[in-house]
Design an enzyme around this catalytic site. Structure first.
Site, short mmCIF file in Angstrom:
data_model
loop_
_atom_site.label_atom_id
_atom_site.label_comp_id
_atom_site.label_asym_id
_atom_site.label_seq_id
_atom_site.Cartn_x
_atom_site.Cartn_y
_atom_site.Cartn_z
N HIS A 18 40.58 11.87 43.74
CA HIS A 18 40.05 11.20 42.55
C HIS A 18 38.69 10.57 42.85
CE1 HIS A 18 44.55 10.67 41.48
NE2 HIS A 18 44.07 11.48 40.55
N LYS A 42 56.41 9.40 32.85
CA LYS A 42 56.38 9.93 34.22
C LYS A 42 57.05 8.99 35.22
CE LYS A 42 52.20 12.82 34.24
NZ LYS A 42 50.90 12.99 34.92
N ARG A 91 41.73 21.61 40.41
CA ARG A 91 42.01 21.90 41.81
C ARG A 91 42.28 23.40 41.94
NH1 ARG A 91 46.17 17.05 41.70
NH2 ARG A 91 46.21 17.94 39.63
N SER A 129 48.77 13.13 43.72
CA SER A 129 49.41 11.82 43.89
C SER A 129 50.90 12.02 44.20
CB SER A 129 49.27 11.00 42.60
OG SER A 129 47.92 10.73 42.32
#
Ligand code: ADP
Length: 162
Positions: A18, A42, A91, A129
Site C-alpha cells: 500500500h 470482512k 497486483r 493484508s
C-alpha cells in the site's frame, strides 16, 4: 490547483505494498487521501481506529499523504474531498476483473472521477493484508512486508514471542 487522489480500501492492516503505491502516486498527484472503509462484513482484525492509527504512523514521512475514515458511496466521498481520481492497486491478473467492475460502476455513478491503477514494486506483487495476518497468526516473520508499527501491532494481537 493541487490534484487530489483518494485511495480507498480496508487496510487491515496497511502493508508496504500500500505504501509503495502511495509513494508512486505522490509523484503524479499533489495529495493522496487514504480512505479507510469500516468493512464490517470482512470482520477486520483491527478496529477502524487501530487501522487509522497504524496508517497515520506509517505515512508520517510522506509529504502530501493523509488518512481518513469514510462511509457511504465512494464517489460521493471523493467529490466531497474535491478529488479527481480514485487510486487502486493492480497486483496479479486475479485483481483485474473485480477492479474493472468497480471502476466501471464508479464511472457510471460519477463520470468526472477517473479510476487510476498503479502497479507496486515486484517484491510486493503477491503481498496481501490477508496473507500478512495469516503468517503473523502462526508466528511467522512479516518484517519487510509491513511498517514496523504494524509488525508490533500484529505481534500484540497474536501475542507472538519475539
Ligand atoms: P479492499 O478491501 O478494498 O480490497 P485493501 O486494503 O485490501 O482493500 O486494498 C486496497 C487497494 O490496495 C486495492 O486496490 C488493492 O488492490 C491494493 N493493494 C493491496 N495490496 C497491494 C499490494 N501489495 N500492492 C499494490 N496494491 C495493493
Amino acid at each position: 490547483m493541487r490534484k487530489i487522489a483518494i485511495y480507498p480500501g480496508t487496510f487491515d492492516p496497511i502493508t508496504n505494498g500500500h505504501i509503495d503505491l502511495v509513494q508512486r502516486t505522490l509523484k503524479i498527484f499533489g495529495e493522496v487521501i487514504i480512505a479507510v472503509a469500516p468493512s464490517q462484513k470482512k470482520e477486520p482484525l483491527f478496529t477502524i481506529e487501530e487501522r487509522l492509527g497504524l496508517i497515520e504512523e506509517s505515512i508520517k514521512k510522506l509529504k502530501g499523504a493523509r488518512v481518513e475514515a469514510f462511509n457511504g458511496l465512494l464517489v460521493d466521498y471523493a467529490r466531497s474531498r474535491k478529488s479527481i481520481a480514485i487510486l487502486r492497486g493492480l497486483r496479479a491478473v486475479s485483481d483485474f476483473e473485480y477492479e474493472l467492475q468497480m471502476a466501471l460502476m464508479n464511472r457510471r455513478l460519477n463520470a468526472n472521477i477517473e479510476t487510476v491503477f498503479m502497479m507496486p514494486s515486484e517484491e510486493y506483487t503477491f503481498l496481501t493484508s490477508t496473507m500478512v495476518k495469516e503468517v503473523a497468526s502462526f508466528g511467522g516473520a512479516v518484517k519487510g512486508l509491513v511498517p514496523a508499527v504494524v509488525e508490533n501491532a500484529l505481534r500484540d494481537k497474536f501475542k507472538i514471542k519475539s
